[in-house]
Structure formats: C-alpha cells, structure tokens
Design a protein around this motif. Structure first.
Motif, PDB file in Angstrom:
ATOM      1  N   UNK A 269       0.822  -1.216   0.000  1.00 45.61           N
ATOM      2  CA  UNK A 269       0.000   0.000   0.000  1.00 45.61           C
ATOM      3  C   UNK A 269       0.851   1.259   0.000  1.00 45.61           C
ATOM      4  N   UNK A 270       2.003   1.231   0.659  1.00 43.86           N
ATOM      5  CA  UNK A 270       2.869   2.416   0.627  1.00 43.86           C
ATOM      6  C   UNK A 270       3.430   2.621  -0.772  1.00 43.86           C
ATOM      7  N   UNK A 271       3.743   1.530  -1.467  1.00 43.36           N
ATOM      8  CA  UNK A 271       4.202   1.653  -2.855  1.00 43.36           C
ATOM      9  C   UNK A 271       3.095   2.213  -3.723  1.00 43.36           C
ATOM     10  N   UNK A 272       1.883   1.674  -3.565  1.00 43.06           N
ATOM     11  CA  UNK A 272       0.748   2.179  -4.343  1.00 43.06           C
ATOM     12  C   UNK A 272       0.459   3.638  -4.023  1.00 43.06           C
ATOM     13  N   UNK A 273       0.609   4.023  -2.752  1.00 44.55           N
ATOM     14  CA  UNK A 273       0.399   5.420  -2.369  1.00 44.55           C
ATOM     15  C   UNK A 273       1.359   6.329  -3.123  1.00 44.55           C
ATOM     16  N   UNK A 274       2.634   5.969  -3.145  1.00 40.47           N
ATOM     17  CA  UNK A 274       3.627   6.802  -3.824  1.00 40.47           C
ATOM     18  C   UNK A 274       3.367   6.880  -5.327  1.00 40.47           C
ATOM     19  N   UNK A 275       3.115   5.741  -5.949  1.00 42.62           N
ATOM     20  CA  UNK A 275       2.882   5.713  -7.396  1.00 42.62           C
ATOM     21  C   UNK A 275       1.616   6.487  -7.758  1.00 42.62           C
ATOM     22  N   UNK A 276       0.537   6.249  -7.009  1.00 41.34           N
ATOM     23  CA  UNK A 276      -0.722   6.921  -7.305  1.00 41.34           C
ATOM     24  C   UNK A 276      -0.664   8.413  -6.989  1.00 41.34           C
ATOM     25  N   UNK A 277       0.098   8.803  -5.978  1.00 43.67           N
ATOM     26  CA  UNK A 277       0.226  10.229  -5.661  1.00 43.67           C
ATOM     27  C   UNK A 277       0.984  10.957  -6.761  1.00 43.67           C
ATOM     28  N   UNK A 278       2.052  10.338  -7.268  1.00 43.99           N
ATOM     29  CA  UNK A 278       2.820  10.959  -8.351  1.00 43.99           C
ATOM     30  C   UNK A 278       1.974  11.052  -9.620  1.00 43.99           C
ATOM     31  N   UNK A 279       1.177  10.011  -9.863  1.00 41.04           N
ATOM     32  CA  UNK A 279       0.318  10.003 -11.049  1.00 41.04           C
ATOM     33  C   UNK A 279      -0.972  10.793 -10.834  1.00 41.04           C
ATOM     34  N   UNK A 280      -1.144  11.341  -9.634  1.00 36.76           N
ATOM     35  CA  UNK A 280      -2.331  12.124  -9.271  1.00 36.76           C
ATOM     36  C   UNK A 280      -3.626  11.349  -9.488  1.00 36.76           C
ATOM     37  N   UNK A 281      -3.600  10.104  -9.024  1.00 36.62           N
ATOM     38  CA  UNK A 281      -4.789   9.265  -9.123  1.00 36.62           C
ATOM     39  C   UNK A 281      -5.497   9.220  -7.774  1.00 36.62           C
TER      40      UNK A 281
END
Length: 115
Positions: free
Chosen positions: A41-53
């Motif tokens: 979930x921390x990985x998904x948080x970082x990826x999704x935050x950068x992608x503004x999802x």
C-alpha cells in the motif's frame, strides 16, 4: 521457541484463516489494495500520488487505519493488564463485526485495516 498447548494450535490456525479471509475480502473491496500488508500500500500510495490518481486516498486511508489499529491495540493491551489477549481479540472482533455491518460503505474497508 515457546511451546504452546495443542488446543492453542487450533485457535492459531483458525485466526490465521480468518485473517486470510479478511484480507481477501478487503483486497476485493479496496480495488486491489490490502488491509493487512502495508508495504504494498505504501508503494501504491507513492505511485498513485505521483500520477495524481484518486487511489492514493484509498492507500493513505488504509495505511492510517492500520496505524490506528496498531496504536489502539497497544493502548487496549496496556489498559487491560493481565487480560491483554482477550481484550485485544474482543476489540478486533468488534471492529470486524462493525465492518461487516457497514459492508456497503468505504469506511468498512478502513475498519478492516484497523482490525
């Protein structure tokens, strides 16, 4: 290594199966995020935050819920004295029951992470 009575083995196995079921249900309800494995979930948080999802908010909610559960469990255990295990298990059962009662709401998935 500590030895435990055989009767405790069945309880441990049952709780492990319950945890797996809870995580599977949470995974399906949270759109591919886990309610018990925060590293993903921390990985998904970082990826999704950068992608503004918008999924970044789901990941953040699950992480915060998990942290609240860890802190809450520690507080309950400290307050319960010699009844630590039953008190924490009862609190977890209460949270799981509440999540089941609210199964149609997004808060239910966060409650699974708290539990």
């Amino acid at each position: 290594m500590r030895r435990h009575p055989r009767a405790d083995w069945w309880l441990a196995a049952a709780l492990a199966m319950l945890a797996g079921c809870v995580d599977a249900i949470g995974f399906l309800r949270a759109g591919g995020m886990f309610v018990s494995f925060m590293s993903g979930n921390t990985t998904r948080l970082a990826v999704d935050a950068v992608a503004r999802q918008a999924a970044a908010f789901t990941a953040a909610g699950l992480i915060l819920g998990f942290l609240a559960g860890v802190v809450g469990g520690a507080v309950i255990a400290q307050a319960a004295g010699r009844w630590q295990r039953p008190a924490v298990i009862a609190a977890t059962a209460l949270l799981l029951a509440l999540a089941a009662a609210l199964s149609g709401w997004p808060l239910a998935v966060v409650l699974l992470a708290v539990a």
